[in-house]
Enzyme design. Structure first.
Site, PDB file in Angstrom:
ATOM      1  N   SER A 179      -2.515   4.243  -6.216  1.00 47.44           N
ATOM      2  CA  SER A 179      -2.574   2.670  -6.224  1.00 47.44           C
ATOM      3  C   SER A 179      -3.246   2.503  -4.930  1.00 47.44           C
ATOM      4  O   SER A 179      -3.047   2.857  -3.778  1.00 47.44           O
ATOM      5  CB  SER A 179      -0.972   2.144  -6.508  1.00 47.44           C
ATOM      6  OG  SER A 179      -0.321   2.698  -5.483  1.00 47.44           O
ATOM      7  N   LYS A 180      -3.619   1.118  -4.801  1.00 46.70           N
ATOM      8  CA  LYS A 180      -4.375   0.639  -3.626  1.00 46.70           C
ATOM      9  C   LYS A 180      -3.173   0.191  -2.489  1.00 46.70           C
ATOM     10  O   LYS A 180      -3.432   0.429  -1.493  1.00 46.70           O
ATOM     11  CB  LYS A 180      -4.982  -0.741  -3.964  1.00 46.70           C
ATOM     12  CG  LYS A 180      -4.294  -1.891  -4.668  1.00 46.70           C
ATOM     13  CD  LYS A 180      -5.292  -2.993  -4.972  1.00 46.70           C
ATOM     14  CE  LYS A 180      -4.449  -4.336  -5.669  1.00 46.70           C
ATOM     15  NZ  LYS A 180      -4.743  -4.553  -6.899  1.00 46.70           N
ATOM     16  N   ARG A 181      -1.842   0.332  -3.127  1.00 45.11           N
ATOM     17  CA  ARG A 181      -0.859   0.023  -2.098  1.00 45.11           C
ATOM     18  C   ARG A 181      -0.642   1.223  -1.225  1.00 45.11           C
ATOM     19  O   ARG A 181      -0.333   0.812  -0.098  1.00 45.11           O
ATOM     20  CB  ARG A 181       0.514  -0.248  -2.983  1.00 45.11           C
ATOM     21  CG  ARG A 181       1.190  -1.673  -2.463  1.00 45.11           C
ATOM     22  CD  ARG A 181       2.642  -1.674  -3.340  1.00 45.11           C
ATOM     23  NE  ARG A 181       2.497  -0.432  -4.126  1.00 45.11           N
ATOM     24  CZ  ARG A 181       2.996  -0.309  -5.593  1.00 45.11           C
ATOM     25  NH1 ARG A 181       3.775  -1.303  -5.827  1.00 45.11           N
ATOM     26  NH2 ARG A 181       2.906   0.769  -6.068  1.00 45.11           N
TER      27      ARG A 181
END
Ligand code: GLU
Length: 486
Positions: free
Chosen positions: A252-254
């Site tokens: 995930s980009k998070r």
């Protein structure tokens, strides 16, 4: 038959590693079969326009060595390759389907659809468009069109029977038609949906194999019904399982570990990333691990694609990266490591070439370099426990002896070269009847303040220069004296 694959990203501004792997498998499959790899930009979602996003796609693919045979900037016989530049081409195809009964105009408003959705959900049903507008008469439809009532065009999917296809990874897939909804083909703004454009474009571009993520597995029957309605041959499908961070989470980009650019900024090498990415979801059938792009082409076989989600193991990638760095041409390493040295050593007059020689075999990821060489800029505060080393037969007392022995020896060296430092120290150690380790270990601690260093005492002393080396030795003796006095 020439194999033609395509990578069809939407320009979001970032290249997700899952997307990059999809591009890679498309590329490898095409090249393996002597076919063509085509790049198509899917930008019909005008609301999501991101400045410069197409350039990110070009730069990433080119940076990875995946040049496309046909595509936006290189052209080709099936252009344009940017969907927004093809926008006028889709409506006539949709109208053709309306004429043959495979699609229909729908005038339902957003509000009406919302109401029906809420009602269906209240009954505990999943909302599926209810074919309301399919039942309008020809005249009613014409009247609304003439009056300029906004419309979409929907696929008229069958409600009975089943649709199946053979996926080259997942095998025979069958879906009951009652699960298919009448998806929108042309939106109110006249633009095609992805669901429609992918079919038209894949056909017009002669795509023989569609390689894409498993999120499209269950929509594919609807696409195949469209191909059939046009009387076109559907392509072969190769659906790829998701790239996961672990058994339960997608990348995930998070977490800052989803995009190609995240990795390049951290100091991962493109070759290592591509090599590792190829193995997330595919294996060569033997225990080979290292592949250049041409070697991947040679080895690639779609029958070795995995059905199970691929786990992207960061430690494994880091291991690959370290190996690639270790094997890389020294001059290239020096060029790449220099800006990382500069972060902490700029203006210190440090000999980067020598430092690079000592660092190359120890560099796993470039962003770890500054912390590893910071001690050269400034002696860190350190624990005197570091002087204790069983195997080296060193302890604070021995260390004091060692430093006292070396201090005048080092001071007496006129020409500060590694060879001279080495020879002077060895002579002194032999004369004093001490063990090498019992002298070199404490010396290294005194001048570096840490147990792990690129190079040993001699190399570090040379890098620091005579003056700084003597200063740090004095500092070490002062620390040891203070500690001994309690
Ligand atoms: N534009 C779609 C995406 O980015 C492409 C999917 C496909 O390969 O058909 O997910």
């Amino acid at each position: 038959m020439e194999v033609r694959t395509r990578f069809a990203p939407s320009p979001t501004g970032f290249m997700h590693l899952g997307g990059l792997r999809t591009a890679l498998y498309n590329y490898l499959f095409a090249k393996k079969n002597g076919g063509k790899f085509i790049l198509r930009i899917e930008d019909t979602d005008q609301e999501r326009f991101v400045e410069g996003a197409t350039q990110v796609i070009y730069d990433t693919l080119r940076g990875c060595g995946m040049d496309w045979d046909e595509g936006p900037d290189v052209g080709g016989p099936c252009g344009p390759y940017i969907q927004s530049e093809r926008k006028d081409l889709y409506l006539p195809y949709a109208q053709q389907l309306v004429a043959s009964g495979h699609a229909y105009y729908c005038f339902c408003t957003k509000e009406e659809l919302e109401e029906r959705r809420a009602a269906a959900e209240a009954r505990g049903e999943v909302f599926k468009y209810d074919k309301h507008c399919l039942h309008l008469t020809k005249e009613e439809v014409q009247r609304k069109l003439d009056a300029g009532v906004p419309y979409v065009i929907r696929q008229n999917a069958p409600t009975e029977g089943e649709t199946s296809y053979d996926d080259l990874v997942f095998g025979h897939m069958t879906f009951p038609n009652e699960t298919l909804d009448d998806m929108v083909l042309i939106k109110q703004d006249g633009m095609p949906t992805y669901n429609f454009a992918n079919v038209i474009d894949d056909h017009l571009m002669g795509i023989t194999h569609v390689v894409r993520g498993t999120e499209y597995l269950s929509s594919t029957p609807k696409y195949n019904l469209l191909y059939a309605a046009f009387g076109w041959e559907a392509p072969q499908y190769i659906h790829l399982p998701t790239v996961m961070r672990d058994a339960h989470h997608k990348l995930s980009k998070r977490d800052g570990d989803a995009y190609y650019s995240d990795f390049i900024e951290k100091g991962y090498l493109t070759e290592a990333l591509i090599n590792y990415l190829a193995l997330v979801g595919w294996n060569p059938g033997d225990d080979r691990e290292f592949f250049t792009l041409p070697e991947l082409i040679e080895a690639f076989d779609i029958h070795r694609l995995n059905k199970a989600p691929g786990i992207f193991d960061m430690d494994k990638l880091t291991w690959f990266n370290a190996e690639y760095i270790r094997r890389m041409d020294f001059e290239r390493y020096l060029t790449m490591v220099t800006p990382w040295f500069d972060r902490v050593l700029a203006g210190k007059g440090m000999d980067y070439r020598r430092l690079a020689e000592l660092m190359q075999g120890r560099t796993e990821v470039f962003n770890r370099v500054p912390d590893m060489v910071r001690f050269l800029a400034e002696l860190p505060d350190y624990d005197l426990e570091l002087y204790t080393h069983k195997k080296m037969k060193s302890n604070p007392e021995v260390a004091m002896q060692a430093l006292t022995l070396c201090r005048p020896v080092m001071e007496g060296i006129t020409e500060w070269t590694e060879q001279n430092i080495h020879d002077a120290l060895m002579a002194a150690i032999a004369q004093a009847g001490m063990k090498n380790g019992a002298v070199l270990w404490p010396l290294r601690i005194a001048i570096s303040g840490q147990a792990n260093t690129p190079g040993g005492a001699i190399e570090i002393a040379w890098l620091l220069g005579k003056e700084e080396t003597l200063r740090r030795m004095d500092d070490g003796m002062a620390r040891l004296t203070r500690a001994a006095q309690g």
